[in-house]
Motif scaffolding. Structure first.
Motif, short mmCIF file in Angstrom:
data_model
loop_
_atom_site.label_atom_id
_atom_site.label_comp_id
_atom_site.label_asym_id
_atom_site.label_seq_id
_atom_site.Cartn_x
_atom_site.Cartn_y
_atom_site.Cartn_z
N CYS A 74 7.88 -8.24 0.80
CA CYS A 74 8.11 -7.03 0.01
C CYS A 74 6.77 -6.41 -0.39
O CYS A 74 6.56 -5.21 -0.27
CB CYS A 74 8.94 -7.38 -1.22
SG CYS A 74 9.26 -6.01 -2.33
N ARG A 75 5.86 -7.24 -0.86
CA ARG A 75 4.54 -6.76 -1.28
C ARG A 75 3.81 -6.12 -0.10
O ARG A 75 3.25 -5.03 -0.22
CB ARG A 75 3.72 -7.92 -1.83
CG ARG A 75 2.33 -7.52 -2.28
CD ARG A 75 1.59 -8.70 -2.86
NE ARG A 75 2.26 -9.14 -4.07
CZ ARG A 75 1.89 -10.21 -4.76
NH1 ARG A 75 0.89 -10.96 -4.35
NH2 ARG A 75 2.54 -10.54 -5.85
N GLU A 76 3.82 -6.79 1.04
CA GLU A 76 3.14 -6.23 2.22
C GLU A 76 3.78 -4.92 2.66
O GLU A 76 3.07 -3.99 3.05
CB GLU A 76 3.11 -7.25 3.36
CG GLU A 76 2.09 -8.34 3.13
CD GLU A 76 0.68 -7.81 2.87
OE1 GLU A 76 0.17 -6.97 3.65
OE2 GLU A 76 0.08 -8.23 1.88
N HIS A 77 5.10 -4.84 2.60
CA HIS A 77 5.79 -3.59 2.92
C HIS A 77 5.27 -2.47 2.02
O HIS A 77 4.93 -1.38 2.49
CB HIS A 77 7.30 -3.76 2.74
CG HIS A 77 8.03 -2.47 2.64
ND1 HIS A 77 8.40 -1.73 3.74
CD2 HIS A 77 8.44 -1.76 1.55
CE1 HIS A 77 9.02 -0.63 3.33
NE2 HIS A 77 9.06 -0.63 2.01
N ALA A 78 5.21 -2.73 0.71
CA ALA A 78 4.79 -1.71 -0.24
C ALA A 78 3.33 -1.32 -0.04
O ALA A 78 2.96 -0.17 -0.28
CB ALA A 78 5.01 -2.22 -1.67
N LEU A 79 2.52 -2.25 0.40
CA LEU A 79 1.11 -1.95 0.64
C LEU A 79 0.93 -1.19 1.95
O LEU A 79 0.07 -0.31 2.04
CB LEU A 79 0.28 -3.24 0.66
CG LEU A 79 0.16 -3.94 -0.69
CD1 LEU A 79 -0.38 -5.34 -0.51
CD2 LEU A 79 -0.69 -3.13 -1.66
N GLY A 90 6.19 -7.96 -6.87
CA GLY A 90 5.53 -8.42 -8.08
C GLY A 90 4.35 -7.58 -8.52
O GLY A 90 3.64 -7.97 -9.45
N LEU A 91 4.12 -6.44 -7.87
CA LEU A 91 3.01 -5.58 -8.24
C LEU A 91 3.50 -4.18 -8.61
O LEU A 91 4.38 -3.63 -7.94
CB LEU A 91 2.02 -5.44 -7.08
CG LEU A 91 1.31 -6.70 -6.62
CD1 LEU A 91 0.41 -6.38 -5.42
CD2 LEU A 91 0.49 -7.31 -7.73
N THR A 92 2.90 -3.61 -9.65
CA THR A 92 3.20 -2.22 -10.00
C THR A 92 2.44 -1.30 -9.04
O THR A 92 1.56 -1.76 -8.28
CB THR A 92 2.74 -1.91 -11.44
OG1 THR A 92 1.31 -2.03 -11.49
CG2 THR A 92 3.39 -2.84 -12.45
N VAL A 99 -5.25 -3.36 -5.13
CA VAL A 99 -5.25 -4.24 -3.96
C VAL A 99 -5.69 -3.46 -2.72
O VAL A 99 -6.53 -3.93 -1.94
CB VAL A 99 -3.87 -4.89 -3.74
CG1 VAL A 99 -3.79 -5.59 -2.39
CG2 VAL A 99 -3.54 -5.85 -4.86
N LEU A 100 -5.16 -2.26 -2.55
CA LEU A 100 -5.52 -1.45 -1.37
C LEU A 100 -7.00 -1.07 -1.40
O LEU A 100 -7.66 -1.11 -0.35
CB LEU A 100 -4.65 -0.20 -1.31
CG LEU A 100 -3.19 -0.45 -0.90
CD1 LEU A 100 -2.37 0.80 -1.09
CD2 LEU A 100 -3.11 -0.97 0.52
N ALA A 101 -7.52 -0.73 -2.55
CA ALA A 101 -8.95 -0.40 -2.66
C ALA A 101 -9.81 -1.60 -2.31
O ALA A 101 -10.81 -1.48 -1.60
CB ALA A 101 -9.27 0.11 -4.06
#
Length: 122
Positions: A74-79, A90-92, A99-101
């Motif tokens: 899920c996190r990787e999808h959102a990133l 688990g990340l806003t 994280v992306l920066a």
């Protein structure tokens, strides 16, 4: 928690999800997501949400994420999308921007190191 028991948590309608970034033999990762079975409204902010209520809602959403079997996917999808709103993996949204920066800075550092090695070898 800053939320008093007599004040219900306001939740927003969940926006339609985008197509999953990837699938495996067992099916798309999101079919196993805990948030699809319950509490989905915790993950997206209602309009004009007060800061204390937002922080409380985000912490509750993160607790759901912590017990999810597909949190990493899920996190990787959102990133990779990138998802601009809500709690994913688990990340806003603000935490995902950080994280992306960091990933972009790391990629630049790795490219520079590779270029320096090639120049030194040549």
């Amino acid at each position: 928690m800053l939320h008093l028991p007599h004040q219900p948590v306001q939740v927003a309608a969940v926006p339609p999800q985008r197509a999953p970034a990837r699938e495996d033999e067992a099916g798309p990762w999101h079919t196993e997501a805990v948030c699809r079975r319950d509490e989905a409204g915790l993950f997206f902010a209602p309009s004009k949400e007060p800061t204390a209520a937002r922080l409380s809602r985000e912490e509750a959403a993160k607790r759901v994420c912590a017990r999810c079997p597909v949190m990493v996917e899920c996190r990787e999808h959102a990133l990779l999308q990138p998802e601009p709103y809500g709690v994913w993996g688990g990340l806003t949204a603000a935490e995902r921007r950080v994280v992306l920066a960091r990933r972009r800075r790391r990629e630049v550092e790795l490219r520079k190191a590779a270029t320096d090695r090639i120049a030194a070898a040549g």
